[in-house]
Write a protein that holds these residues in place. Structure first.
Motif, PDB file in Angstrom:
ATOM      1  N   ASP A 123       0.832  -1.206   0.000  1.00  0.00           N
ATOM      2  CA  ASP A 123       0.000   0.000   0.000  1.00  0.00           C
ATOM      3  C   ASP A 123       0.865   1.255   0.000  1.00  0.00           C
ATOM      4  N   LYS A 124       1.945   1.240   0.786  1.00  0.00           N
ATOM      5  CA  LYS A 124       2.824   2.409   0.834  1.00  0.00           C
ATOM      6  C   LYS A 124       3.607   2.565  -0.468  1.00  0.00           C
ATOM      7  N   LEU A 125       4.006   1.435  -1.065  1.00  0.00           N
ATOM      8  CA  LEU A 125       4.703   1.492  -2.347  1.00  0.00           C
ATOM      9  C   LEU A 125       3.776   2.054  -3.419  1.00  0.00           C
ATOM     10  N   ALA A 126       2.538   1.580  -3.437  1.00  0.00           N
ATOM     11  CA  ALA A 126       1.569   2.077  -4.418  1.00  0.00           C
ATOM     12  C   ALA A 126       1.292   3.567  -4.210  1.00  0.00           C
ATOM     13  N   LYS A 127       1.217   3.984  -2.949  1.00  0.00           N
ATOM     14  CA  LYS A 127       0.973   5.402  -2.657  1.00  0.00           C
ATOM     15  C   LYS A 127       2.100   6.262  -3.206  1.00  0.00           C
ATOM     16  N   MET A 128       3.343   5.842  -3.008  1.00  0.00           N
ATOM     17  CA  MET A 128       4.477   6.608  -3.511  1.00  0.00           C
ATOM     18  C   MET A 128       4.425   6.722  -5.032  1.00  0.00           C
ATOM     19  N   LEU A 129       4.182   5.596  -5.705  1.00  0.00           N
ATOM     20  CA  LEU A 129       4.154   5.602  -7.166  1.00  0.00           C
ATOM     21  C   LEU A 129       2.978   6.413  -7.694  1.00  0.00           C
ATOM     22  N   ASN A 130       1.841   6.326  -7.030  1.00  0.00           N
ATOM     23  CA  ASN A 130       0.667   7.086  -7.458  1.00  0.00           C
ATOM     24  C   ASN A 130       0.908   8.582  -7.320  1.00  0.00           C
ATOM     25  N   GLN A 131       1.579   8.999  -6.250  1.00  0.00           N
ATOM     26  CA  GLN A 131       1.863  10.423  -6.060  1.00  0.00           C
ATOM     27  C   GLN A 131       2.752  10.967  -7.169  1.00  0.00           C
ATOM     28  N   ALA A 299      10.983  11.616   0.944  1.00  0.00           N
ATOM     29  CA  ALA A 299      11.994  10.726   1.512  1.00  0.00           C
ATOM     30  C   ALA A 299      11.386   9.882   2.629  1.00  0.00           C
ATOM     31  N   GLN A 300      10.562  10.501   3.466  1.00  0.00           N
ATOM     32  CA  GLN A 300       9.914   9.753   4.546  1.00  0.00           C
ATOM     33  C   GLN A 300       8.955   8.704   3.986  1.00  0.00           C
ATOM     34  N   LEU A 301       8.234   9.054   2.932  1.00  0.00           N
ATOM     35  CA  LEU A 301       7.320   8.092   2.312  1.00  0.00           C
ATOM     36  C   LEU A 301       8.087   6.901   1.754  1.00  0.00           C
ATOM     37  N   ALA A 302       9.275   7.160   1.203  1.00  0.00           N
ATOM     38  CA  ALA A 302      10.106   6.062   0.706  1.00  0.00           C
ATOM     39  C   ALA A 302      10.533   5.142   1.849  1.00  0.00           C
ATOM     40  N   ILE A 303      10.953   5.727   2.971  1.00  0.00           N
ATOM     41  CA  ILE A 303      11.335   4.927   4.139  1.00  0.00           C
ATOM     42  C   ILE A 303      10.155   4.095   4.621  1.00  0.00           C
ATOM     43  N   ASP A 304       8.969   4.713   4.604  1.00  0.00           N
ATOM     44  CA  ASP A 304       7.783   4.046   5.133  1.00  0.00           C
ATOM     45  C   ASP A 304       7.399   2.799   4.343  1.00  0.00           C
TER      46      ASP A 304
END
Length: 363
Positions: A123-131, A299-304
């Motif tokens: 879910d977090k990976l998809a969120k990063m890519l979607n953004q 950067a924080q979203l990537a860590i998450d």
């Protein structure tokens, strides 16, 4: 889920519940205050991030003998992190008690322990890519993630991928700008490619550079022959002469847990690894005016992506909080278990002397 910890045994009980799940390898990070983020030091200032190449190269020039045993740029970066130069590495440990020590060793407020794993939170990976507008790219990572022959999220210091990305840290702002513009174009192209061709770049990656008929990504292949890429490849080849002039851009936008040779007793005792935070490409795009707070958020979203979240509440991180009043008693408990300053910092003789002094002052 938030776990409030008052004793070492309480902490161990909570951790045992976690690690009974054998699906993942877990890694732990202790922070001795409740900071607003878990970013590595290079992201604490735009001036630091913009001068990442100068920080790296100046340290090498100042003390070249220190790095004589390092075989790769990643090892050099790891040693710099060890000596507190700001880098894009986040220290983590495979031992939860080491993380607990760092959570209680100082600070005025509550201590915290965070948990990471070497498989992504989808879910977090998809969120990063979607953004970023690349929602189709999630298919690339679903395809490869977890397969024994490839893992985007777990590497070792001698891998070609980590040599390339740590070498990228040494490149100038101008070269980074050209590099990431090309890579950004690739992501947009791949996003369309998946939708139109119903194929994945990762399906064809291994044969792509030898296939003269690969026209869809022909511009990307051409760009790999431009100076910024050639300079990067030459830097990688200084340590790995067999390094080929190619890269997989899908590696560049995700965080990684990286195992490295433990170059000191301190690194050995701390059972340390590193979380490598990826480059935020828009930071180097001179055509964009990106607020630095946005760089920090990305950067924080990537860590998450590698942070452990509560399975019952997907927006809540698994976090162990040690209230300030329990930090000193827990530090004393850890010392009885052999985890004290002299164990964590075995080469710091001044700290050992201070410990001996405090022992007798406390009588």
């Amino acid at each position: 889920m938030i776990h409030n910890i008052q004793t070492v045994s309480n902490y161990i009980q909570e951790i045992e519940k976690l690690i009974n799940n054998k699906e993942h390898n877990y890694y732990f990070r202790g922070q001795d205050d409740a900071f607003s983020n878990t970013l590595p030091a290079i992201f604490r200032s735009r001036k630091l991030l913009d001068n990442e190449d100068n920080l790296f190269n100046d340290f090498l020039m100042t003390d070249p003998q220190l790095f004589e045993k390092c075989r790769t740029n990643f090892e050099r970066m790891a040693l710099m992190e060890h000596y507190h130069l700001p880098t894009r590495l986040l220290d983590v440990s495979s031992n939860p008690l080491i993380a607990l020590f760092f959570a209680v060793k100082g600070g005025q407020g509550n201590g915290e322990v965070y948990v990471y794993k070497d498989q992504p939170n989808p879910d977090k990976l998809a969120k990063m890519l979607n953004q970023r507008g690349w929602h189709n790219l999630i298919n690339e990572y679903n395809f490869k993630s977890g397969l024994t022959n490839h893992n985007y999220f777990k590497k070792n210091a001698f891998s070609n991928e980590m040599q390339l990305e740590s070498s990228l840290a040494r490149q100038s702002m101008a070269d980074k700008s050209s590099f990431f513009q090309t890579v950004k174009n690739f992501y947009q192209l791949d996003n369309s490619y998946i939708a139109q061709q119903h194929r994945l770049w990762s399906d064809d990656y291994l044969n792509y550079f030898e296939d003269e008929d690969s026209n869809y990504f022909a511009e990307f292949k051409h760009d790999l022959q431009t100076l910024p890429f050639l300079r990067l490849f030459e830097e990688a080849k200084r340590d790995i002469p067999s390094f080929a002039n190619k890269l997989n851009p899908l590696e560049l936008i995700v965080p990684k847990i990286v195992t490295s040779k433990r170059m000191s007793r301190r690194m050995e005792n701390q059972q340390g690894l590193f979380l490598f935070v990826p480059f935020i490409g828009d930071e180097y795009d001179q055509s964009l005016e990106i607020d630095y707070e946005e760089v920090e958020k990305r950067a924080q979203l990537a860590i998450d992506i590698l942070s452990l979240y509560n399975s019952e509440n997907p927006d809540e991180k698994e976090k162990y909080i040690i209230p300030a009043q329990y930090k000193r008693p827990i530090l004393d408990e850890l010392a009885k278990l052999g985890i004290d300053y002299s164990f964590i910092y075995p080469e710091d003789h001044a700290k050992k002397a201070e410990m001996i002094k405090d022992k007798y002052l406390g009588l």
